[in-house]
Design an enzyme around this catalytic site. Structure first.
Site, mmCIF file in Angstrom:
data_model
loop_
_atom_site.group_PDB
_atom_site.id
_atom_site.type_symbol
_atom_site.label_atom_id
_atom_site.label_comp_id
_atom_site.label_asym_id
_atom_site.label_seq_id
_atom_site.Cartn_x
_atom_site.Cartn_y
_atom_site.Cartn_z
ATOM 1 N N ASP A 45 0.836 -1.207 0.000
ATOM 2 C CA ASP A 45 0.000 0.000 0.000
ATOM 3 C C ASP A 45 0.871 1.258 0.000
ATOM 4 O O ASP A 45 0.361 2.373 -0.050
ATOM 5 C CB ASP A 45 -1.024 -0.008 1.148
ATOM 6 C CG ASP A 45 -0.398 -0.039 2.519
ATOM 7 O OD1 ASP A 45 0.844 -0.155 2.617
ATOM 8 O OD2 ASP A 45 -1.153 0.052 3.507
ATOM 9 N N SER A 46 2.215 1.072 -0.020
ATOM 10 C CA SER A 46 3.132 2.186 -0.278
ATOM 11 C C SER A 46 2.841 2.794 -1.642
ATOM 12 O O SER A 46 3.315 3.890 -1.945
ATOM 13 C CB SER A 46 4.588 1.706 -0.209
ATOM 14 O OG SER A 46 4.799 0.613 -1.084
ATOM 15 N N ASP A 84 -0.929 -6.202 0.179
ATOM 16 C CA ASP A 84 -1.339 -5.580 1.439
ATOM 17 C C ASP A 84 -2.854 -5.491 1.555
ATOM 18 O O ASP A 84 -3.540 -5.110 0.603
ATOM 19 C CB ASP A 84 -0.807 -4.139 1.506
ATOM 20 C CG ASP A 84 0.520 -4.027 2.230
ATOM 21 O OD1 ASP A 84 0.826 -4.890 3.077
ATOM 22 O OD2 ASP A 84 1.248 -3.050 1.953
ATOM 23 N N LYS A 112 -0.887 -9.645 3.297
ATOM 24 C CA LYS A 112 -0.135 -8.996 4.384
ATOM 25 C C LYS A 112 -1.047 -8.074 5.194
ATOM 26 O O LYS A 112 -1.783 -7.273 4.611
ATOM 27 C CB LYS A 112 1.065 -8.226 3.835
ATOM 28 C CG LYS A 112 1.892 -7.567 4.955
ATOM 29 C CD LYS A 112 3.324 -7.243 4.550
ATOM 30 C CE LYS A 112 3.496 -5.942 3.812
ATOM 31 N NZ LYS A 112 3.075 -4.743 4.563
ATOM 32 N N GLU A 181 9.401 -3.777 10.377
ATOM 33 C CA GLU A 181 9.816 -2.489 9.805
ATOM 34 C C GLU A 181 10.316 -1.565 10.917
ATOM 35 O O GLU A 181 9.629 -1.361 11.924
ATOM 36 C CB GLU A 181 8.632 -1.838 9.062
ATOM 37 C CG GLU A 181 8.975 -0.449 8.506
ATOM 38 C CD GLU A 181 7.974 0.100 7.502
ATOM 39 O OE1 GLU A 181 7.046 -0.637 7.095
ATOM 40 O OE2 GLU A 181 8.120 1.272 7.126
#
Ligand code: KIV
Ligand code: NA
Length: 265
Positions: A45-46, A84, A112, A181
């Protein structure tokens, strides 16, 4: 290279061969990434930041994720595709089952989700229904407002203990992969050692089983301030394919990430 499966990653964890993951949001990038030896493509979703130009991943929708997963599936050759679940699309198990169905039908092979032990029932339910999961711990960008910014997580004893416990409970519930992360390298190492499932890191040091970067970041295309875990592999490459191949080789041979890409305790 043969098609990557969960089994491949488990074998690599056992034998100590590091694996790589890069994001892709379209067919051309998916083809490029999957033909250079990258085991996993993350439809992250970046894409909210790098494709849509948004300030965070919060505005990204299920429709966006399904669209980009379909694009990636068409370009992919042998990588495993992970997509995601976007902001607030996994707030109940039933909602998650419906959204995971859409992503799997679009081409995802692993779903994810961002979050800790509160997701155990959801993860168990997905696992029982044949849907593999990756659980994203540490800095979870969808919770940026709650976290008060993009900060390293697990630095104090209490939050480190909670992350270790989250990892343990999620594995027990049936999670297939963990992703850490912005976690201090020693904590990421401990979580990786304790886990019998593969652990992927970004800003989590060199001791996780795999490494992930946002493709645009590692190709030196991202403008503005870059997080410390990013390395521009285009700086010494003449083509994107060469930059990706170098990333894969550097991870496998222990040259990336270097200590300066990680965080201390
Ligand atoms: O959306 C994304 O690209 C991610 C990675 C940064 C792990 O979640
Ligand atoms: Na993400």
């Amino acid at each position: 290279m043969a098609k990557t499966t969960l089994h491949t990653l488990l074998e690599q964890k056992r034998s100590g061969e590091k694996f790589t993951c890069l994001t892709s949001y379209d067919a051309t990038h998916a083809h490029l990434v999957s033909t250079q030896g990258t085991e996993i493509i993350l439809v992250g979703d970046s894409l909210g930041n790098v494709v849509q130009g948004r300030e965070s991943t919060v505005p990204v929708t299920m429709a966006d994720m399904v669209y980009h997963t379909n694009c990636v599936r068409r370009g992919n050759t042998e990588a495993m595709i992970m997509s995601d679940i976007p902001f607030m699309a996994c707030s109940t198990p039933e909602q998650t089952y419906a959204n995971a169905t859409e992503l799997m039908q679009a081409g995802a092979e692993v779903i994810k989700l961002e979050g800790g032990a509160w997701l155990c029932d959801t993860v168990r339910g997905l696992s029982e229904r044949g849907i593999p999961t990756c659980l994203h711990l540490g800095l979870t960008p969808q919770s940026v407002s709650m976290l008060g910014g993009y900060k390293v997580q697990g630095r104090d004893e209490e939050s480190a203990a909670r992350m270790l416990e989250d990892a343990r409970l999620l594995e027990e519930a049936g999670a297939n992969i963990l992703l850490l992360e912005c976690v201090p390298s020693p904590l990421a190492q401990e979580i990786t050692r304790n886990a019998s499932i593969p652990v992927i890191g970004i800003g989590a040091g060199a001791e996780t089983d795999g490494q992930v970067l946002v493709l645009y970041d590692m190709l030196g295309m991202t403008h503005g301030r870059k997080p410390r875990f990013v390395k521009d592999f285009m700086a010494e490459a003449s083509t994107p394919a060469e930059a990706i191949a170098t990333f894969v080789k550097d991870v496998k041979e222990g040259r990336f990430p270097a200590p300066e890409h990680g965080f201390s305790a």
